[in-house]
Write a protein that holds these residues in place. Sequence first.
Motif, short mmCIF file in Angstrom:
data_model
loop_
_atom_site.label_atom_id
_atom_site.label_comp_id
_atom_site.label_asym_id
_atom_site.label_seq_id
_atom_site.Cartn_x
_atom_site.Cartn_y
_atom_site.Cartn_z
N ASP A 177 0.75 -1.11 -0.06
CA ASP A 177 -0.10 0.03 0.04
C ASP A 177 0.88 1.36 -0.23
N ALA A 228 0.61 4.02 -3.09
CA ALA A 228 0.48 5.37 -2.73
C ALA A 228 1.79 6.29 -3.33
N ARG A 235 1.32 6.82 -7.00
CA ARG A 235 0.38 7.75 -7.21
C ARG A 235 1.10 9.24 -6.99
N ALA A 250 -0.38 5.94 6.23
CA ALA A 250 -0.63 7.45 5.49
C ALA A 250 0.31 8.47 6.11
N ALA A 289 -4.30 9.78 -1.92
CA ALA A 289 -3.47 8.46 -2.31
C ALA A 289 -3.38 7.71 -1.38
N THR A 290 -3.88 7.55 -0.13
CA THR A 290 -3.83 6.67 0.74
C THR A 290 -5.25 6.27 1.56
N ASP A 291 -6.32 6.86 0.85
CA ASP A 291 -7.47 6.59 1.15
C ASP A 291 -7.81 6.76 2.61
#
Length: 102
Positions: free
Chosen positions: A16, A20, A23, A54, A76-78
């Motif tokens: 993840d 990120a 992105r 994040a 980008a990390t939701d």
Amino acid sequence: MYRASDRIEHDEWLSDIEAASDRLDLGTTARSHAVDLFLSTIPEEDRSKQATMAASVYVGALVAGEERSQSAVAEATDVSRLTIQQRWKDLLETAGLEAPGW
């Protein structure tokens, strides 16, 4: 510090971080800092891991001189921007660094 086995155990979170970072178009140094920060501060509770991931990306970029906005990292990390805002300074200080004074 973390163990080598932490990389294996938390491979999904490291993926993840990489996604990120892609992105956000972060370089190798920022990615490395983000991974090190995450692995050094992994929370016990699963629900806190997304926020730590994040904040690690945000701080990794900041330390590497590739600063991105909290909003961009949040997208980008939701996570929410507020989540990053609440966690990044503590993460930075846990790593033994001082927060910038801007």
